[in-house]
Design a protein around this motif. Structure first.
Motif, PDB file in Angstrom:
ATOM      1  N   LEU A 141       0.852  -1.186   0.000  1.00 25.92           N
ATOM      2  CA  LEU A 141       0.000   0.000   0.000  1.00 25.92           C
ATOM      3  C   LEU A 141       0.891   1.241   0.000  1.00 25.92           C
ATOM      4  CD1 LEU A 141      -2.571  -1.201   2.662  1.00 25.92           C
ATOM      5  CD2 LEU A 141      -3.039  -0.824   0.247  1.00 25.92           C
ATOM      6  N   ASP A 142       0.615   2.168  -0.921  1.00 28.90           N
ATOM      7  CA  ASP A 142       1.432   3.381  -0.966  1.00 28.90           C
ATOM      8  C   ASP A 142       0.990   4.374   0.118  1.00 28.90           C
ATOM      9  OD1 ASP A 142      -0.817   4.735  -1.871  1.00 28.90           O
ATOM     10  OD2 ASP A 142      -0.147   4.841  -3.946  1.00 28.90           O
ATOM     11  N   GLN A 143       1.635   5.521   0.126  1.00 29.92           N
ATOM     12  CA  GLN A 143       1.408   6.528   1.170  1.00 29.92           C
ATOM     13  C   GLN A 143      -0.050   6.994   1.209  1.00 29.92           C
ATOM     14  OE1 GLN A 143       3.736   7.591   3.471  1.00 29.92           O
ATOM     15  NE2 GLN A 143       1.985   8.573   4.423  1.00 29.92           N
ATOM     16  N   TRP A 144      -0.657   7.186   0.021  1.00 30.40           N
ATOM     17  CA  TRP A 144      -2.041   7.653  -0.045  1.00 30.40           C
ATOM     18  C   TRP A 144      -2.976   6.655   0.637  1.00 30.40           C
ATOM     19  CZ3 TRP A 144      -6.796   6.168  -1.811  1.00 30.40           C
ATOM     20  CH2 TRP A 144      -7.778   7.156  -1.931  1.00 30.40           C
ATOM     21  N   TYR A 145      -2.852   5.374   0.259  1.00 35.24           N
ATOM     22  CA  TYR A 145      -3.701   4.337   0.858  1.00 35.24           C
ATOM     23  C   TYR A 145      -3.508   4.288   2.374  1.00 35.24           C
ATOM     24  CZ  TYR A 145      -4.696   2.326  -3.752  1.00 35.24           C
ATOM     25  OH  TYR A 145      -5.114   2.120  -5.032  1.00 35.24           O
ATOM     26  N   THR A 146      -2.253   4.355   2.800  1.00 40.14           N
ATOM     27  CA  THR A 146      -1.945   4.287   4.228  1.00 40.14           C
ATOM     28  C   THR A 146      -2.614   5.434   4.976  1.00 40.14           C
ATOM     29  OG1 THR A 146       0.172   3.287   3.658  1.00 40.14           O
ATOM     30  CG2 THR A 146      -0.061   4.121   5.895  1.00 40.14           C
ATOM     31  N   THR A 147      -2.517   6.646   4.423  1.00 37.06           N
ATOM     32  CA  THR A 147      -3.128   7.814   5.053  1.00 37.06           C
ATOM     33  C   THR A 147      -4.635   7.637   5.188  1.00 37.06           C
ATOM     34  OG1 THR A 147      -1.428   9.239   4.089  1.00 37.06           O
ATOM     35  CG2 THR A 147      -3.436  10.324   4.858  1.00 37.06           C
ATOM     36  N   ILE A 148      -5.287   7.227   4.114  1.00 41.02           N
ATOM     37  CA  ILE A 148      -6.752   7.081   4.125  1.00 41.02           C
ATOM     38  C   ILE A 148      -7.161   5.966   5.090  1.00 41.02           C
ATOM     39  CG2 ILE A 148      -8.778   6.536   2.711  1.00 41.02           C
ATOM     40  CD1 ILE A 148      -7.558   9.317   2.135  1.00 41.02           C
ATOM     41  N   LEU A 149      -6.461   4.841   5.056  1.00 42.33           N
ATOM     42  CA  LEU A 149      -6.804   3.729   5.949  1.00 42.33           C
ATOM     43  C   LEU A 149      -6.592   4.111   7.415  1.00 42.33           C
ATOM     44  CD1 LEU A 149      -5.407   0.811   3.802  1.00 42.33           C
ATOM     45  CD2 LEU A 149      -7.790   1.071   4.521  1.00 42.33           C
ATOM     46  N   LEU A 150      -5.571   4.897   7.697  1.00 41.43           N
ATOM     47  CA  LEU A 150      -5.347   5.356   9.076  1.00 41.43           C
ATOM     48  C   LEU A 150      -6.476   6.287   9.530  1.00 41.43           C
ATOM     49  CD1 LEU A 150      -1.485   5.909   9.192  1.00 41.43           C
ATOM     50  CD2 LEU A 150      -2.821   4.243  10.496  1.00 41.43           C
ATOM     51  N   ARG A 151      -6.986   7.097   8.611  1.00 42.64           N
ATOM     52  CA  ARG A 151      -8.122   7.971   8.959  1.00 42.64           C
ATOM     53  C   ARG A 151      -9.360   7.146   9.277  1.00 42.64           C
ATOM     54  NH1 ARG A 151      -7.613  12.679   4.397  1.00 42.64           N
ATOM     55  NH2 ARG A 151      -5.666  13.567   5.176  1.00 42.64           N
ATOM     56  N   ILE A 152      -9.593   6.103   8.476  1.00 42.30           N
ATOM     57  CA  ILE A 152     -10.749   5.235   8.719  1.00 42.30           C
ATOM     58  C   ILE A 152     -10.584   4.543  10.074  1.00 42.30           C
ATOM     59  CG2 ILE A 152     -12.016   3.206   7.908  1.00 42.30           C
ATOM     60  CD1 ILE A 152     -11.048   3.992   5.037  1.00 42.30           C
ATOM     61  N   LYS A 153      -9.389   4.060  10.333  1.00 37.24           N
ATOM     62  CA  LYS A 153      -9.109   3.375  11.596  1.00 37.24           C
ATOM     63  C   LYS A 153      -9.290   4.331  12.784  1.00 37.24           C
ATOM     64  CE  LYS A 153      -5.531   0.718  13.956  1.00 37.24           C
ATOM     65  NZ  LYS A 153      -4.175   0.170  13.857  1.00 37.24           N
ATOM     66  N   LYS A 154      -8.851   5.564  12.616  1.00 38.53           N
ATOM     67  CA  LYS A 154      -8.997   6.561  13.675  1.00 38.53           C
ATOM     68  C   LYS A 154     -10.482   6.824  13.971  1.00 38.53           C
ATOM     69  CE  LYS A 154      -7.613  11.256  14.853  1.00 38.53           C
ATOM     70  NZ  LYS A 154      -7.272  12.552  14.272  1.00 38.53           N
ATOM     71  N   GLN A 155     -11.291   6.902  12.915  1.00 36.14           N
ATOM     72  CA  GLN A 155     -12.743   7.085  13.094  1.00 36.14           C
ATOM     73  C   GLN A 155     -13.321   5.897  13.850  1.00 36.14           C
ATOM     74  OE1 GLN A 155     -14.364   7.609   9.187  1.00 36.14           O
ATOM     75  NE2 GLN A 155     -13.910   9.792   9.130  1.00 36.14           N
ATOM     76  N   LEU A 156     -12.876   4.708  13.500  1.00 37.77           N
ATOM     77  CA  LEU A 156     -13.338   3.480  14.162  1.00 37.77           C
ATOM     78  C   LEU A 156     -12.953   3.518  15.636  1.00 37.77           C
ATOM     79  CD1 LEU A 156     -14.501   0.590  14.081  1.00 37.77           C
ATOM     80  CD2 LEU A 156     -12.286  -0.189  13.273  1.00 37.77           C
ATOM     81  N   ASN A 157     -11.770   3.992  15.908  1.00 36.96           N
ATOM     82  CA  ASN A 157     -11.249   4.084  17.265  1.00 36.96           C
ATOM     83  C   ASN A 157     -12.046   5.095  18.107  1.00 36.96           C
ATOM     84  OD1 ASN A 157      -9.427   3.032  19.020  1.00 36.96           O
ATOM     85  ND2 ASN A 157      -7.648   4.104  18.176  1.00 36.96           N
ATOM     86  N   GLU A 158     -12.471   6.210  17.440  1.00 40.39           N
ATOM     87  CA  GLU A 158     -13.163   7.269  18.153  1.00 40.39           C
ATOM     88  C   GLU A 158     -14.661   7.065  18.274  1.00 40.39           C
ATOM     89  OE1 GLU A 158     -12.078  10.692  15.916  1.00 40.39           O
ATOM     90  OE2 GLU A 158     -10.056  10.779  16.768  1.00 40.39           O
ATOM     91  N   SER A 159     -15.234   6.245  17.369  1.00 42.18           N
ATOM     92  CA  SER A 159     -16.690   6.097  17.374  1.00 42.18           C
ATOM     93  C   SER A 159     -17.147   5.274  18.568  1.00 42.18           C
ATOM     94  CB  SER A 159     -17.169   5.454  16.061  1.00 42.18           C
ATOM     95  OG  SER A 159     -16.702   4.145  15.969  1.00 42.18           O
ATOM     96  N   PRO A 160     -18.242   5.681  19.195  1.00 46.12           N
ATOM     97  CA  PRO A 160     -18.736   4.932  20.344  1.00 46.12           C
ATOM     98  C   PRO A 160     -19.326   3.596  19.914  1.00 46.12           C
ATOM     99  CG  PRO A 160     -20.279   6.660  19.758  1.00 46.12           C
ATOM    100  CD  PRO A 160     -19.083   6.815  18.860  1.00 46.12           C
ATOM    101  N   ASP A 161     -19.234   2.618  20.749  1.00 45.72           N
ATOM    102  CA  ASP A 161     -19.802   1.294  20.481  1.00 45.72           C
ATOM    103  C   ASP A 161     -21.297   1.378  20.723  1.00 45.72           C
ATOM    104  OD1 ASP A 161     -20.369  -1.320  20.074  1.00 45.72           O
ATOM    105  OD2 ASP A 161     -18.850  -2.101  21.453  1.00 45.72           O
ATOM    106  N   LEU A 162     -22.082   1.222  19.671  1.00 47.34           N
ATOM    107  CA  LEU A 162     -23.539   1.382  19.779  1.00 47.34           C
ATOM    108  C   LEU A 162     -24.271   0.068  20.018  1.00 47.34           C
ATOM    109  CD1 LEU A 162     -24.035   3.960  16.901  1.00 47.34           C
ATOM    110  CD2 LEU A 162     -23.860   4.412  19.344  1.00 47.34           C
ATOM    111  N   ARG A 163     -23.499  -1.017  20.217  1.00 47.27           N
ATOM    112  CA  ARG A 163     -24.169  -2.292  20.441  1.00 47.27           C
ATOM    113  C   ARG A 163     -24.779  -2.365  21.813  1.00 47.27           C
ATOM    114  NH1 ARG A 163     -19.706  -6.417  19.093  1.00 47.27           N
ATOM    115  NH2 ARG A 163     -18.394  -4.633  19.220  1.00 47.27           N
TER     116      ARG A 163
END
Length: 181
Positions: free
Chosen positions: A159-181
């Motif tokens: 994965l190049d730098q662009w993919y890494t940046t975008i995937l890290l942003r998605i992961k960060k959102q996942l990390n910050e989002s509250p668990d709604l279960r």
């Protein structure tokens, strides 16, 4: 008289200068867009698409995901019209879907369905399988599974730098989002 091509090349050069020397991506995007318009006016679609892909790349980095999605989808659909370029459509659809994931999961799922209708071979790709796995892990709030899926994909296709940046942003959102279960 070919003057638009000259103007387009000048705008492209200016954009490249903003990109590398001044590191002002917003101005680079403006000049790449102008170059793409001029190239289109001269029926030089491959050069226009090349500039548009740069616009999409920087739009996503500047978190303007809607613009990036629209451009990636547009370039993918034009690539699908050419028997020589249709295989590159997979990458553009993958990038668009990742931008969708930055916005929200439901949009990404609907986009994936549309992309499979546009390009049925996309469903058999590793990129599609990665996206489906990432969506499952996001829905389950499974951070470790998300990381593992990305690592598995990266071990085969770097994965190049662009993919890494975008995937890290998605992961960060996942990390910050509250668990709604």
């Amino acid at each position: 008289m070919g003057r638009f091509t000259m103007a387009a090349k000048h705008h492209q050069t200016i954009a490249e200068m903003y990109e590398t020397e001044a590191v002002d991506y917003e101005k680079a995007v403006t000049h790449y867009e102008q170059a793409a318009d001029y190239f289109r006016g001269e029926e030089s679609n491959s050069s226009a698409n090349k500039c548009l892909l740069k616009v999409a790349q920087y739009a996503a980095q500047l978190e303007n995901y809607e613009k990036a999605i629209q451009i990636y989808q547009e370039v993918a659909s034009s690539a699908l019209e050419s028997s020589l370029l249709k295989y590159s459509a997979k990458e553009y659809l993958f990038r668009a879907a990742l931008c969708h994931l930055c916005v929200d999961v439901l949009n990404a799922q609907h986009a994936l369905e549309r992309y499979v209708q546009m390009y049925p071979a996309f469903q058999d790709s590793r990129e599609y399988k990665l996206l489906k796995t990432l969506i499952e892990h996001i829905e389950e709030q499974n951070l470790d599974g998300f990381t593992e899926a990305v690592k598995d994909y990266d071990s085969i296709s770097r994965l190049d730098q662009w993919y890494t940046t975008i995937l890290l942003r998605i992961k960060k959102q996942l990390n910050e989002s509250p668990d709604l279960r």
